[in-house]
Scaffold this motif. Structure first.
Motif, short mmCIF file in Angstrom:
data_model
loop_
_atom_site.label_atom_id
_atom_site.label_comp_id
_atom_site.label_asym_id
_atom_site.label_seq_id
_atom_site.Cartn_x
_atom_site.Cartn_y
_atom_site.Cartn_z
N THR A 193 0.82 -1.20 0.00
CA THR A 193 0.00 0.00 0.00
C THR A 193 0.86 1.26 0.00
N VAL A 194 0.45 2.24 -0.78
CA VAL A 194 1.18 3.52 -0.80
C VAL A 194 1.00 4.23 0.53
N ARG A 195 2.10 4.65 1.11
CA ARG A 195 2.10 5.35 2.38
C ARG A 195 2.52 6.80 2.18
N THR A 196 2.15 7.64 3.13
CA THR A 196 2.51 9.06 3.11
C THR A 196 3.16 9.43 4.42
N ALA A 197 4.20 10.25 4.36
CA ALA A 197 4.84 10.74 5.58
C ALA A 197 5.28 12.18 5.35
N GLN A 198 5.29 12.95 6.43
CA GLN A 198 5.77 14.33 6.36
C GLN A 198 6.94 14.47 7.32
N ILE A 199 8.06 14.96 6.80
CA ILE A 199 9.28 15.12 7.60
C ILE A 199 9.57 16.61 7.74
N ASP A 200 9.63 17.10 8.97
CA ASP A 200 9.88 18.51 9.23
C ASP A 200 11.38 18.77 9.26
N VAL A 201 11.88 19.35 8.19
CA VAL A 201 13.31 19.61 8.07
C VAL A 201 13.65 21.03 8.54
N SER A 202 12.63 21.80 8.89
CA SER A 202 12.87 23.20 9.26
C SER A 202 13.69 23.34 10.53
N THR A 203 13.68 22.30 11.38
CA THR A 203 14.42 22.37 12.64
C THR A 203 15.73 21.61 12.59
N GLY A 204 16.10 21.13 11.41
CA GLY A 204 17.37 20.41 11.28
C GLY A 204 17.21 19.12 10.52
N ALA A 205 18.35 18.45 10.25
CA ALA A 205 18.34 17.21 9.48
C ALA A 205 17.57 16.12 10.22
N LYS A 206 16.88 15.27 9.46
CA LYS A 206 16.10 14.19 10.05
C LYS A 206 16.39 12.89 9.31
N ASN A 207 16.54 11.79 10.08
CA ASN A 207 16.66 10.45 9.51
C ASN A 207 15.30 9.79 9.47
N PHE A 208 15.00 9.09 8.37
CA PHE A 208 13.70 8.46 8.21
C PHE A 208 13.87 6.97 7.94
N ASP A 209 13.14 6.15 8.71
CA ASP A 209 13.15 4.70 8.57
C ASP A 209 11.94 4.29 7.74
N LEU A 210 12.18 3.77 6.55
CA LEU A 210 11.08 3.42 5.66
C LEU A 210 10.22 2.29 6.23
N ASN A 211 10.82 1.31 6.88
CA ASN A 211 10.05 0.19 7.41
C ASN A 211 9.04 0.62 8.48
N SER A 212 9.50 1.44 9.40
CA SER A 212 8.59 1.89 10.47
C SER A 212 7.76 3.10 10.05
N GLY A 213 8.21 3.81 9.02
CA GLY A 213 7.50 5.00 8.58
C GLY A 213 7.66 6.16 9.55
N GLN A 214 8.78 6.18 10.28
CA GLN A 214 8.98 7.18 11.31
C GLN A 214 10.34 7.85 11.20
N VAL A 215 10.39 9.11 11.65
CA VAL A 215 11.67 9.77 11.87
C VAL A 215 12.35 9.07 13.04
N THR A 216 13.66 8.87 12.94
CA THR A 216 14.38 8.13 13.98
C THR A 216 15.68 8.84 14.34
N THR A 217 16.09 8.63 15.58
CA THR A 217 17.39 9.14 16.03
C THR A 217 18.44 8.03 16.03
N ASN A 218 18.03 6.82 15.61
CA ASN A 218 18.97 5.71 15.53
C ASN A 218 20.06 6.04 14.52
#
Length: 333
Positions: A193-218
């Protein structure tokens, strides 16, 4: 000077001799990792504490990638220039294939000084993903027609990804980046299924995990890093994972399937300069998926010293790939 190098691991005990090189050339084993070479010392070296912090190397090889120790790639101040005596003639496929290390040696031998007007360039980050937006500053907009396959950091699957919108972009950041993506476990599986995510880069670089669909600090478990107007993948110059990306040119986001590309189309992020804008090879000229050297001569400069370098082969004597043979010599100062 004749030297011979191969590197399969960092330990000296793991170094094995390559096939006997031709006079004036040596071979490096770039099958599994970057191999760093000091031209001045005629030696493979291990940068410490990292390649980006070490001046001990001049040029490095990994598969088809070539990196120089300068610009964003390292502190060595190394720059490069391509004489490109063959590429300038725009040969046909048959003409490229007819070239050999022996027939092209004359171009190497007769070059004795830097050509007038030569412009040397340093290496900069070359992301695997590009073209996902157009415009600049508050006028920047997403380019949803730019579609990429992205391999997972652990190489167990991949996704198709596109950027669909930018919200509140500025001169330095795209603001909030909205992406669409779908996952597939392997090249034989259909996308989910097609998923959608929004990543807020305005506060700095962000890492995104495609499997979980979440921004991560890992630090290691991520596929995409949104860093200003740059999207990095977790591999190559940008991360320790196996992520890479392949641009889809023959399908839309909706119609792209796992069969829309092949494994050798994937690219990781690299630091590159002249070896990116003037590649040392042509691919698949005869339909056999082989790398064919251009035999163009490159100049590698560090301070007041300049070397000429010509890449001769991408295969060893048994036909295994990623064994880079090249010849080089220092020009008179």
């Amino acid at each position: 000077m004749v030297a011979s190098f191969a590197l399969a691991a960092c330990s000296t005990s793991d170094v094995t001799a390559p096939p006997a090189p031709s006079a004036g050339a040596f071979t490096v084993d770039a099958t599994t990792r970057w191999v760093y070479v000091s031209l001045a010392d005629s030696a493979v070296v291990t940068p410490s504490p990292s390649s980006g912090e070490s001046s001990a190397w001049d040029i490095a090889f990994n598969a088809t990638n070539v990196m120089l120790n300068g610009g964003q790639a390292g502190p060595g101040g190394v720059t490069g220039y391509c004489v490109c005596q063959n590429a300038a003639k725009n040969p046909s496929n048959a003409e490229w294939l007819a070239m050999t290390a022996e027939s092209q040696k004359i171009h190497f031998d007769t070059l004795s000084r830097t050509p007038a007007g030569a412009v040397f360039v340093s290496d900069q980050l070359t992301p695997a993903i590009g073209g996902f937006y157009s415009g600049a500053g508050t006028g920047a907009v997403a380019n949803p027609d730019s579609v990429y396959f992205v391999r997972y950091a652990d190489s167990t699957g991949f996704a198709k990804v596109r950027v669909t919108s930018l919200t509140s972009p500025t001169a330095t950041t795209p603001g909030r980046v909205t992406i669409e993506y779908a996952l597939a476990g392997n090249t034989d599986a259909a996308f989910g299924t097609v998923r959608t995510a929004q990543i807020d880069v305005s506060t700095g670089a962000k890492n995104f995990d495609l499997n979980s669909g979440q921004v991560t600090t890992n630090a290691t478990d991520w596929e995409l890093r949104f860093d200003g107007y740059t999207i990095r993948v977790n591999g190559g110059a940008s991360g320790t994972g196996k992520s890479a990306a392949a641009k889809i040119t023959d399908a839309t986001f909706a119609t792209a399937t796992p069969a829309s590309t092949v494994a050798n189309a994937y690219r990781s992020d690299v630091y590159a300069g002249v070896f990116n804008t003037a590649r040392y090879y042509r691919y698949n000229l005869s339909g056999d998926n082989r790398i064919t050297p251009t035999f163009d001569v490159y100049l590698i400069r560090r301070g007041t010293r300049t070397w000429k370098l010509q890449i001769l082969n991408y295969y060893n004597s048994t036909g295994s790939s990623r064994y880079i043979t090249f010849r080089y010599a220092k020009l008179a100062e």
